[in-house]
Structure formats: structure tokens, C-alpha cells
Design a protein around this motif. Sequence first.
Motif: not given
Length: 391
Positions: A121-125, A152-155, A203-204, A172-173
Amino acid sequence: MPSPRINPLVATLSAPPIPEVQAWKKAYDGSLGPLIDLSQAVPGYPPHADMLRWLGEAAGSVALAGYGDIEGEPDLRAAYASWVSNVYAAEIGPANIHITSGCNQAFMAAMMAIAGPGDAVLLTNPCYFNHETTLAMSGVEVRYVTCDAENGFLPEPAAVEAMISSGVRALAVVTPNNPTGATYPDGLLQALFGLCREHGIWMIVDETYRDFLPLDLGRPHGLFASPGWEDNLVGLYSFSKSFCIPGHRVGAITAGEAVVEQIAKVMDNLQICAPRPPQAALARAIPALGDWRRANTLEISARASALRDVVTGVEGWDIAAIGAYFAFVRHPFHNLSSHEAAHRLARDAGVITIPGSFFGQGLERYLRVAFANADVSTIGGLGGRFASCSG
């Protein structure tokens, strides 16, 4: 005699971070005034009096003392479906709603329904640490999409697409984001949703802090109005912040009917049903307390403005991102890790925050500040405390 072992997927996890930072309170001597706790995101004001009355009435109900529907109380599912239909200008029915015991459980139940050991699962860092640990203890690989301060800490959609490969089941965002506060614009969410559709993954979207977006913003996004959204979109929500009832643990999942059916299998084993008395109270509160919730949104916005003013006036400190409940603040301690900086701020200035390193890699210069916990007057006093700790 051999000793029984703990599941290594759990044993290798770090201890919960909130108790660790809460323990730092003991080191503060009180010299700068009362301790200011800006760590855990909790409403800095009480529930509405009617909400407390409805909770009491429901808690004393014999009818609500037994088991309820796994998917949630019908009245609450209907009330929430009507509410989110208005919020998103979309057609969402009660069958699209599954009630859970808080949003952390909503995430876990949804993920157990769509991903298992060996999947990714992809998460943001940076990411919300409970999402990370939920997946890790489930044997699901976590892959991280880096979100830079400069953006702005957006992917970036291109960065997300580069991470989608065989075995990836979902992206997941969190918006407004925890920990940064950054709000994902509709165009970005639509682009990410398009990528998920194109590659056949889920997409979560965790919108725990949705109700604290600016009142003039309009609908948060148009995802639920997209034809066929049910095929790969899952929305998560928490009633804790908007109704000031985090201790009652009620959350919600918005998904296609087929997904709700699968999540019910998970929920039956996790808890059978979410707590019934707060569900009954919320079914009454959703239509009745709209003005009160909007007033609270304005109050939280005022607290965000107060924090901006304070940080702007203190040399060496600055806000990298802010929104809803959180700000991601860059501290001035170049030679300290974020953990050391947060500990120092707690010990010397009586301000409790969360180290940026708790949320991912490369975040040593940041602290998460949960400004919604404190009123405007209290926030106004942070400047002196930050300055006292900066020398």
C-alpha cells in the motif's frame, strides 16, 4: 522449556508515540506558566450540552444495551449518508455507509478487506503513524511517496504513478493532512483518483478533519460525484473532532455496497458493532448541531491565524504547512533531532508537540503542532515560550 513468542510483526513496532511525549510533562518545572499540550489532536472545547444529554439518554436505554447491526445503526447510516450527499453534492445512500469504532478502526477494517500479507500500500511521507503501523502489523508492505516542503507537503501525481507496480493494492491519503495540515485541492485528488482507476488500485481518502475546512471553500472534492466511484474509492471519517466525543469512538466508511459487505465480515470479527449509544446520539446531532459545528470551524480558523501570527514573530521558527487541526513547524535547532527538539521544548518551555521523525524520514527539522487544542489567548503566549527555548 521454550518461551512462547510475540508476533514479530507487532513486537518490532515502536511503542505508541503519544504516551511517550505525554511523559515529558514531568520534566517541566512550571516556570513559564501552565503546561500547553499541543500533541494529541483533541477538541479544545466541550461537546454541545444537547449532545451530552442525548448520550446520557442513549446510554440509559435498555434497547441500546444489546448488539446492533454490524454495519451500524440504521438511523445514523441514513443521517450520515444524507449529510455527506450534501457535503459532496453527490448521491450517497445508507447502504454506502459502514459505521466503525473510530477512524483508526475504519482504516484497519477497510485495509483488511482490500489488502493482505504480501500486498503493498502506498502512503505519503510524512504519513499518519497509525496508518503505517496498522499495515505493518498486518503483513502489508508500506511504500512511501515523498512529499516535499517546497510543494506544500502534497504528493506529485508523477511520483505516485512511479510507485505503482505489481502488488500495490491501494494509495491512502489524508486531507486535511495529519501531520502537516496540508489540504489536497480537488484537482490533485482527481488526478490521483484517475491514476488509481487507470492502474486498477484502490484510493483511500481519510477526511477526519474535513469539517474544519474554510466554510467558503465549497465541497471538499468531486470524487463521490464521479460515475462509478464505488469501484475503487473508499472514504474515511471520524465523528470525534466535529462532535467533541473522541472517547466514544465512532467513525464512518463511505464505499460501494459490495465493499461495505466485505468490511462487515471484518467488523464482525473486530468488534461486531460500533458502540450503539453514541451512534444513536449522533443520528440526532447531525441535523441539529450544524450551526454549532460551523461556529467551531470559525474558532479553529481563528486559532490557526493566531499561530501564524505567533510563529511569524519568533526568529528561527516558521510554518511549513498549516490547516484544519495541525501545523508542521520548522524548529531552529540545527544540531538537534526533532525528538531532541520536542523534548527540549517540553522540558524548558512547557509546550508538548510531536517530533517530525515520528511521521517519516527526512523530517528532523519539523514538529507537529496540534493548535486546535488551545484557545487563541493560549496560542498568543507561545511566542515567548518558543523564544525562550531558542537561544
